[in-house]
Design an enzyme around this catalytic site. Structure first.
Site, mmCIF file in Angstrom:
data_model
loop_
_atom_site.group_PDB
_atom_site.id
_atom_site.type_symbol
_atom_site.label_atom_id
_atom_site.label_comp_id
_atom_site.label_asym_id
_atom_site.label_seq_id
_atom_site.Cartn_x
_atom_site.Cartn_y
_atom_site.Cartn_z
ATOM 1 N N GLU A 1 -30.178 29.314 -37.876
ATOM 2 C CA GLU A 1 -31.411 28.695 -38.347
ATOM 3 C C GLU A 1 -31.878 29.379 -39.630
ATOM 4 O O GLU A 1 -32.450 30.465 -39.606
ATOM 5 C CB GLU A 1 -32.478 28.830 -37.248
ATOM 6 C CG GLU A 1 -33.824 28.260 -37.595
ATOM 7 C CD GLU A 1 -34.850 28.551 -36.507
ATOM 8 O OE1 GLU A 1 -36.050 28.481 -36.818
ATOM 9 O OE2 GLU A 1 -34.446 28.860 -35.367
ATOM 10 N N ASP B 1 -33.945 30.793 -33.162
ATOM 11 C CA ASP B 1 -34.967 31.766 -32.790
ATOM 12 C C ASP B 1 -35.454 31.525 -31.368
ATOM 13 O O ASP B 1 -35.436 30.397 -30.865
ATOM 14 C CB ASP B 1 -36.153 31.685 -33.748
ATOM 15 C CG ASP B 1 -35.788 32.139 -35.158
ATOM 16 O OD1 ASP B 1 -34.730 32.791 -35.301
ATOM 17 O OD2 ASP B 1 -36.539 31.832 -36.110
ATOM 18 N N ASP C 1 -38.242 31.006 -30.007
ATOM 19 C CA ASP C 1 -39.619 30.523 -30.023
ATOM 20 C C ASP C 1 -39.621 29.008 -29.871
ATOM 21 O O ASP C 1 -38.563 28.393 -29.666
ATOM 22 C CB ASP C 1 -40.338 30.957 -31.308
ATOM 23 C CG ASP C 1 -39.621 30.460 -32.573
ATOM 24 O OD1 ASP C 1 -38.699 29.627 -32.453
ATOM 25 O OD2 ASP C 1 -39.990 30.911 -33.677
ATOM 26 N N ASP D 1 -40.226 26.626 -32.068
ATOM 27 C CA ASP D 1 -39.477 25.934 -33.120
ATOM 28 C C ASP D 1 -37.978 26.069 -32.906
ATOM 29 O O ASP D 1 -37.211 25.130 -33.151
ATOM 30 C CB ASP D 1 -39.864 26.495 -34.494
ATOM 31 C CG ASP D 1 -41.222 25.985 -34.963
ATOM 32 O OD1 ASP D 1 -41.591 24.880 -34.520
ATOM 33 O OD2 ASP D 1 -41.887 26.670 -35.743
#
Length: 697
Positions: free
Chosen positions: A476, A549, A551, A553
């Site tokens: 990412e 990641d 998280d 997102d």
């Protein structure tokens, strides 16, 4: 063995002996499929009664003793004496090959049973078969052992190993009770003969459920009840019972089969046609004479197109499924392609198709269709009835499709015009995607370090030529790429960064997907094409690993990527070659006393962190504050990323299974699909459970 060959070496198999000697000729195999075929034969007899308007309920019971029972409320098998054989109708139906009421005698206008061997074949291949018939205010019964009529000396429960006495001088159809006036029906219970069927052959309940649901769709108003008592004594299995009844028709069936968002409504194409056929007809004196008869064929089709590219077609002749197609499906697909090709040519300028031509696969992509025809005495290829062979049906189906589509294409209604326009856009985008994918496949080859490469410049490739050992990490952003480049093993680990969130392929067309730079580049990097042309043997990497990641997102990006793989590169998931990396969420540095070096521990969830801290407190150990919470892969240094996420020695990977992808597809369709109402209901229903403090977690 002898070289002599004369007439006394010939064998003549009489009656049901031929069935027991060569069962595969009649039921296909002696495994589970053959066992299920026998059950279909009995069920289809009951369904034919319902189709003819003489029954509303069928019950199928799989009993714990290995037998199966089929009950219906049809007219009941005839119990009077058939004049030519001198036997009752029950004995004729269950012991004589090529005997029954479906040879054009007027009992059935259109039926699935045609050859008159279904019930007698099941009887021949059963260790025991019992028939009970309610008719004329009485209940009649007859029993058979491997096709031979007689009586069992039952002591309580019926058993196939009970003492059997065959009839010697004449058969007897027993009267075992009375029924109320007007009550009719047939009950058949049989035990499959384990001398014929393999030991592992078993009735498949899931297949039975699928077939029963399908039949209930095809015969509106018919209730089919399934009951499986085989696991009734097993607490882990228990009794299974299912019931189906649908008052709609094949439009409901098509909507049930469809799995994607609609491009068109479910269209209904109906019509009839006649044709002449020369058939042998039984004369009063018992002779056969070729006679030309007029047949009427009724056609009913329900079809719709969706946003996906998978094609689902179910074809039926007189309620009997024809999984391998036949003349009716040929006529349907050929005329469908012809009409859509002509309509695309009329709109060539708007659609920008140039000289390219639609192919059948372009038209069928995303289409769900249910095709049914009713034909008196259809010609099937073999007793298993998987392929329709009546030649004249092809032209009749084609005529119905031609007239139905022309009416739809020339309609002046706004809704019809919009749907036709979206359909043309859909098939043209499929055509362009096929041509584009073919071009990709022809031009993409794995390049070694000495060759020029047309692969995207941002791909950081590996050196290994052994595909099974190679890995592609989809990372990412450029920041994560920088860290991952230092953390990877360049021998077998390749990196490909994506910028932000890729296209939502759940509701985008295949043309939009291929024109999206990130999606097209990713397909090019994998190197195996997309959609129907995907070739898993051409994939350039053994593992595809999504590294995002830890998280919200990152989870969103991972879901978008998995949706792309599920919709356009599905074999990668089916073969277990797609993974999600699991980077740590926290880093805890445990302080050790004296000169002993500090210990670094990683946790992957808040719960795991709390458990670790509680353990350290019990051990009277201290840790550095604040505890580092990784908000992205870019916050790690190369050694940390290698040790926790990329190195084969210490990493954790989650394999994406097909069940996971399908479940995610349904959730993703709700959350990001075109339909707003289900999404709103989901948000409203879950709003009370939202913890605002967890939004940034």
């Amino acid at each position: 063995m002898t070289t002599e060959y004369s007439a006394h070496h010939l064998q003549v198999l009489e009656g049901l002996e031929a069935v027991r000697k060569r069962p595969g000729m009649y039921i296909g195999s002696n495994g589970s499929p053959g066992l299920m075929h026998c059950l279909w034969e009995i069920i289809d007899n009951s369904v034919d009664e319902a189709v003819a308007g003489h029954g509303e309920r069928i019950a199928v019971i799989l009993r714990a003793d290995g037998s199966v029972e089929v009950r219906d409320d049809g007219r009941g098998v005839p119990v009077d004496v058939e004049p030519r054989t001198g036997l009752t109708g029950v004995e004729v139906v269950y012991t004589k090959l090529h005997a029954g009421g479906k040879f054009g005698g007027g009992s059935y206008a259109a039926s699935g049973g045609l050859h008159g061997v279904g019930a007698s074949v099941v009887n021949a291949l059963s260790e025991r078969l019992d028939v009970e018939v309610d008719r004329g205010g009485k209940t009649y019964a007859m029993s058979f052992r491997r096709g031979e009529p007689g009586n069992f000396a039952d002591q309580g429960e019926k058993r196939p190993d009970a003492v059997f006495s065959p009839f010697i001088s004449g058969s007897e159809l027993r009267v075992i009770g009375k029924t109320r006036k007007g009550v009719t029906g047939t009950r058949v219970r049989y035990w499959a003969d384990r001398q014929i069927f393999t030991p592992e052959a078993a009735f498949q309940y899931d297949d039975l459920v699928t077939r029963a649901r399908q039949t209930a769709f095809l015969v509106p108003g018919l209730e089919i009840v399934l009951r499986d008592e085989r696991g009734i004594d097993d607490p882990d299995v228990g009794l299974r019972e299912t019931s189906y009844r649908f008052d709609g028709g094949i439009s409901e069936f098509a909507n049930f089969l469809a799995t994607d968002a609609p491009v068109t409504d479910t269209w209904r194409l109906q019509g009839t046609g006649t044709f002449a056929e020369t058939v042998p007809t039984l004369q009063p004196d018992g002779s056969m004479q070729s006679t030309e008869v007029q047949r009427e064929c009724r056609v009913d089709i329900a079809l719709r197109w969706g946003t996906g590219y998978d094609s689902i077609t179910r074809s039926f002749v007189n309620i009997i499924s024809t999984p391998k197609g036949g003349t009716h499906q040929q006529g349907f697909e050929q005329e469908l392609t012809k009409q859509l090709r002509a309509e695309v040519e009329k709109n060539a300028r708007r659609l920008k198709v140039g000289n390219d031509k639609l192919e059948k696969d372009d038209v069928l992509a995303g289409m769900t269709a249910v095709l049914t025809v009713e034909v008196p005495e259809p010609q099937f290829e073999g007793q298993t009835k998987e392929v329709l062979g009546t030649p004249a049906v092809r032209a009749i189906v084609a005529k119905v499709v031609r007239e139905g589509l022309k009416e739809r294409f020339t309609s002046t209604k706004r809704d019809d015009k919009n749907q036709v326009s979206m359909l043309l856009d859909k098939v043209v985008s499929e055509m362009k995607a096929r041509l584009s994918a073919r071009q990709h496949k022809e031009t993409q080859r794995r390049k070694n370090a000495l060759e020029t490469s047309s692969l995207p410049a941002k791909l950081v490739d590996c050196r290994a030529h052994d595909i099974s050992n190679s890995e592609l990490f989809i990372v990412e952003g450029d920041s994560a790429l920088g860290t991952a480049r230092k953390a990877r093993d360049s021998e077998y680990q390749a990196l490909f960064p994506i910028r932000g969130k890729i296209l939502n392929t759940q509701k985008a067309s295949i043309g939009d997907m291929l024109s999206n730079a990130e999606c097209a580049a990713l397909i090019q990097v994998v190197g195996a094409g997309s959609g129907r042309t995907f070739d898993i043997d051409a994939a350039r990497y053994g593992k595809i690993i999504v590294l995002s990641d830890a998280d919200v997102d990152g989870a969103h990006i991972r879901t978008l990527l998995l949706t792309l793989f599920y919709r356009y590169m599905r074999p990668l998931i089916e073969h277990g070659r797609v993974y999600a990396a699991v980077p740590p969420l926290h880093r805890v540095i445990v302080q050790n006393p004296g000169s002993k070096p500090n210990e670094t521990l990683y946790t992957y969830s808040d719960r795991e962190l709390n458990q670790l801290l509680a353990k350290l407190r019990r051990q009277n150990k201290k840790w550095q504050e604040p505890i580092q919470r990784y908000k992205g892969l870019g916050e790690m240094d190369a050694d940390q990323l290698a040790d926790t996420t990329m190195s084969r020695d210490g990493r954790l990977l989650r394999r994406v299974r097909m069940a996971d992808a399908e479940a995610a597809g349904h959730v993703f369709e709700m959350l990001m699909g075109s339909e707003v109402a289900p999404r709103r209901e989901f948000i409203v229903a879950g709003a009370a459970n939202l913890d605002k403090d967890a939004i940034d977690a």
